[in-house]
Design an enzyme around this catalytic site. Structure first.
Site: not given
Lengths: 377, 99
Positions: A83, A207-208, A326
């Protein structure tokens, strides 16, 4: 001081974009950044991407950018750091300029995730853990790691699920005002608290999401009004069972410490922040690790509204990973996009005349962290 | 299970070099499998390869006889502080149970 400056930014809408391929998104963000910079000659390209090979069967993203945008026979490189791929790509561009090899560099990040199933994406993302371990065999996942962390954080501090929900709510309130964010719909504390569980105590809103999107920046040795004061990158523990203190993510703290030292600044000097809220819990740990609030007290700052746009330390005015979205490889560049808009004075959720901005991008469960500090000059 | 030690740091996996002194010599010793639940999560949404056993618990266990933790899987509900021990090894995973 990197003496490297940001000349142009570009970003696609984040969300579910079935009509656009990964290549479409990447080229759209890059062409926008190039136009914003006045179409300079580009000496090199770096692209942050994580899942292109595993779920889209597409690599050579660097050469695709160079070729399709007519940049010539310039060197181009794909950068992978889970990420943190975007943040690391930016840093590689800065280092290329610092080395004297390049004058002007195009840095982009992209991910295409929404066409795949949740199970397949979860499996793909698991590649960002050390997969030949008893931990992986036990069935640990990314949200699982932060669920384990959150339960211990609650146990030691008295924080509750409501504090996590307040992070998610704040970032949604910010995202609602950002036309490029994935989630334009307002929500409530009740809806967040009652959403289905993913990994206890983390629910859906903690949560993304999976996201399609791309972002790009043009950086150069030539001057512009946005100076990159500092760039740092560190590696951290790759296994949960090896962390000395589960409630600390040392990669975040160390990347922050190095960046502050390079910039000659401290946490109190930062006017606006984009940090890596892959989970609501992660935002609380990050605001502690970066020195904005004392260790194990980040949840109190959230409760007091200090990280809201109207607070004394605005965090994730874009909506963050939780609400802007994301798209893994694009996230680190999307953070820079938002901060440049803040420093230019035309951002969604604009704060009052910020001068210094900080972006922190995390990879894995603390395996990588980058920090970039920007200054309006 | 076996733990490895150098410079006072104990780990479950043997490293090539000690991060503190750089040495390659690690002392190893056998310890009891029993421990205490340090923290846990209940995984409802699992990756494809574990979807058939969800929901399940991933539990970080503080081992009783070493300054060291181990990540385990459990099928029963747990809370921080519970006493647990190894039930079996399964495809490289430590499966724990309450005692």
């Amino acid at each position: 001081m990197t003496k490297t400056y940001i000349h142009g930014i570009g970003m696609t809408k984040f969300g579910s974009l079935p009509d656009f391929s990964m290549k479409d998104l990447l080229l759209k963000a890059c062409s926008e950044a190039l136009k914003d910079a006045g179409r300079p000659k580009i000496d090199a390209v770096f692209v942050g991407n994580f899942l292109g090979g595993s779920i889209s069967n597409q690599e050579i993203l660097g050469a695709i950018v160079a070729n399709d945008l007519g940049l010539g026979y310039v060197p181009s490189t794909k950068v992978e750091g889970a990420c943190a791929s975007g943040g690391i790509a930016l840093r590689q561009g800065i280092l290329g300029i610092l080395s004297g090899e390049y004058e002007t560099v195009l840095v982009a990040g992209v991910e295409k995730m929404k066409h795949a199933t949740t199970a397949d994406v979860t499996q793909g993302i698991n590649a960002a853990m050390d997969t030949i371990t008893n931990e992986k065999s036990a069935g640990l996942t990314f949200p699982g790691f932060f669920g384990v962390l959150a339960n211990r954080y609650f146990y030691e501090t008295g924080a509750t699920k409501e504090h996590l929900a307040r992070v998610a709510l704040k970032n949604r309130e910010n995202g609602v005002n950002n036309p490029l964010a994935q989630f334009p719909k307002p929500t409530t504390l009740e809806e967040i608290m009652n959403a289905r569980m993913i990994t206890d105590p983390l629910g859906l809103f903690d949560c993304s999401p999976m996201t399609d999107g791309a972002a790009a920046v043009v950086i150069s040795r030539k001057k512009s009004p946005i100076h990159i004061l500092a760039s740092s990158q560190v590696s951290g523990p790759t296994k949960m069972q090896d962390t000395k203190n589960l409630l600390s993510i040392p990669a975040i703290g160390e990347s922050g410490r190095i960046a502050y030292e390079k910039a000659g600044l401290g946490p109190k000097d930062i006017d606006v922040v984009e940090i890596h809220d892959c989970f609501s819990m992660t935002e609380i740990i990050a605001i502690e690790e970066l020195g904005f609030f004392p260790k194990l007290e980040g949840w109190k700052a959230v409760e007091e509204g200090r990280t809201k746009v109207t607070g004394d330390k605005p965090v994730n005015t874009s909506g963050g990973l939780l609400s802007r979205g994301h798209p893994i490889g694009a996230t680190g560049i999307a953070q820079i996009y938002q901060l440049v808009r803040q420093l230019r004075g035309n951002a969604a959720n604009q704060v009052k005349e910020p001068r210094i901005a900080l972006a922190q991008n995390l990879g894995g469960t603390g395996s990588y962290s980058t920090v970039h500090i920007l200054e309006r000059v | 299970m076996k733990v490895y030690e150098c410079c006072g740091v104990e780990t479950l996996t043997k490293k090539y070099f000690c991060p503190d002194c750089g040495g390659e010599e690690f002392a190893d010793r056998e310890i009891s499998d029993s421990g205490t639940v340090y923290s846990f999560t209940k995984i409802h949404i699992a990756p494809a390869e574990f979807a058939h056993i969800a929901p399940y618990y991933v539990v970080l266990v503080d081992l009783d006889e070493a300054d060291c933790k181990v990540t385990t899987r459990m099928l029963e509900e747990v809370k921080i502080g519970d006493s647990v021990t190894l039930d079996k090894l399964e495809h490289g995973a430590y499966i724990y149970r309450k005692v």
